[in-house]
Scaffold this active site. Sequence first.
Site, PDB file in Angstrom:
ATOM      1  CD  GLU A  38       1.841  -1.717  11.156  1.00 44.27           C
ATOM      2  OE1 GLU A  38       0.950  -2.237  10.488  1.00 44.27           O
ATOM      3  OE2 GLU A  38       2.090  -1.081   9.846  1.00 44.27           O
ATOM      4  N   GLY A  93       2.688  -6.279   6.512  1.00 40.36           N
ATOM      5  CA  GLY A  93       1.582  -7.513   5.966  1.00 40.36           C
ATOM      6  C   GLY A  93       0.193  -7.536   7.085  1.00 40.36           C
ATOM      7  CB  SER A  94      -2.242 -10.369   6.251  1.00 40.34           C
ATOM      8  OG  SER A  94      -1.606 -11.518   5.932  1.00 40.34           O
ATOM      9  CB  VAL A  95      -3.045 -11.421  11.153  1.00 39.35           C
ATOM     10  CG1 VAL A  95      -3.067 -12.751  12.436  1.00 39.35           C
ATOM     11  CG2 VAL A  95      -3.818  -9.764  11.599  1.00 39.35           C
ATOM     12  CB  THR A 135       2.035 -13.288   5.650  1.00 42.42           C
ATOM     13  OG1 THR A 135       0.815 -13.377   4.944  1.00 42.42           O
ATOM     14  CG2 THR A 135       3.188 -13.342   4.966  1.00 42.42           C
ATOM     15  N   GLY A 136       2.421 -13.407   8.884  1.00 40.31           N
ATOM     16  CA  GLY A 136       2.798 -12.760  10.570  1.00 40.31           C
ATOM     17  C   GLY A 136       3.075 -14.400  10.859  1.00 40.31           C
ATOM     18  CB  CYS A 185      -2.956  -2.017   8.540  1.00 36.89           C
ATOM     19  SG  CYS A 185      -1.402  -0.837   8.753  1.00 36.89           S
ATOM     20  CD  GLU A 202       7.892  -1.402  12.049  1.00 36.70           C
ATOM     21  OE1 GLU A 202       8.214  -2.299  11.356  1.00 36.70           O
ATOM     22  OE2 GLU A 202       6.460  -1.472  12.343  1.00 36.70           O
ATOM     23  CG  ASN A 260      -0.531  -0.074   2.932  1.00 42.63           C
ATOM     24  OD1 ASN A 260       0.374  -0.553   2.317  1.00 42.63           O
ATOM     25  ND2 ASN A 260      -0.857   0.469   3.540  1.00 42.63           N
TER      26      ASN A 260
END
Length: 500
Positions: free
Chosen positions: A265, A243-245, A247-248, A300, A479, A169
């Site tokens: 994040e 990224g996405s949950v 993927t995390g 996000c 961060e 994004n």
Amino acid sequence: MSSTVSTAPKKGSIDPATVIPTHRDLFYGGEWHAPISGKYVPTLNPGLNRQVGEAADANAADVDAAVKAAHAAYPAWRRMKPMDRAAIMRRAATVLREHAEELALIDAINTGNPVSEMISDANIAAASLDYFAGVVMELKGSTIPMGDDRLNYTLREPLGVVARIVAYNHPFMFVGAKIAAPLAAGNTVVMKSAEPAPLSGIRLAELIGPIFPPGVLNILSGGKECGQALTVHPLVKKITLIGSVPTGKAIMRSAADSLKPVLLELGGKNALIGFPDADVKALTDGLVRGMNFTWAGQSCGSTSRAFIHASIYDQVVEGAARLTRERHKPGMATDWSTTMGCVINQIQYDKIMKYINSGKDEGARLVIGGKHPDTEGLADGFFIEPTIFADVNADMTIAREEIFGPVLSMFRWEDEDELFEMVNRVELGLTASIWTRDLVTAHRAAQRVEAGYVWINDTSKHFLGAPFGGYKQSGIGREECFEELLEFSQIKNVNVNLAP
């Protein structure tokens, strides 16, 4: 500095057709490398649904070569004086500012986000490099008193090779900004650019790659295999993701075998809370800003759930619809007058439309939007009108799941305890926005909401130095602040016997 200002192009003076980077390969060890497999994948302009080039698809062998190059460069970069590292980072920041419009155009073409907004992304990346360059001397240890016969002190040391994976994004902002903290701490970096939008990461390598010693900064483009290989590589000492949950979670599982620390994040299903005493005009403005309709809600941090007290609910719903229509009209991203872009690809478009249909089917009231705009010239792109649902309840799909698109859900509330039960019901907790004129109400609400970053009478804004990160499944770590620098260091304790 004066020469930099005088030679910078005027806004809108660059032809978008001239900004696509010339390289398509992988950058590591200070050089460009064709992918070992020879595979390149197309990348699109989502506003036109048309290919604008291709990028190398890094596989595990490419990752191994890049990580080894970063590992070889690490000892010298670690030993370099902190202020010398900082000077190199500041040079890189200057180059990014000089090329801000060009970089904004690349991301506008490759993501569909409006160029007028993307310029700030390049400047944010530059500011991050400057910020972390400015705090390199603060990465220090301490002494711990233990009596006259002992000297005990701690050292802050870098980790080694850091791998960072970023989202699509804000691809250039993330690539440019997220190299800053690990480099300042003395680590070397392998950056995986956003898979659907790799072009600005390639251009960053062209612009500032040669500023750093070979192997210190490495940029890879690629998909799932590239990310997985970075996660499990034994020479990578920390892995991070925006990224996405799902993927995390996959990264955490893969990193567990080597006990590799992670910094994540992840997603958000963020709440904006309007109390009955709120300034309705300011709240409505903040509600529309907080949805980030400009980049089609692909954020996000978007406050996509608005909980408005019953006494002002109808007024806010009407005002939000009116203001959204006035401000956000989908258009081509390279047009400087465009105020809202498109979503990244067909997969996301179909996913968002499915959520919109579920909102209708489950009984939410569609106030505006909900379809592809009928504007001339937009038929082929992945455009979705800014969409607002009212009268949403907490059990609806659009109330529970992150949509990552231009869809705002509005809830009516009266009882404060029931309000916070609804707000905190989801398993995500990245941001929240609270609107009230009462100091006690504001602080009480900030304590009760389960989110890592809270605005009071504001929304959407980030401030370098203020820690950004989530609660629950919205991430691990912080961060954009000094704590991010510490994330890329480890503590060594030294205990000296002065009376052997």
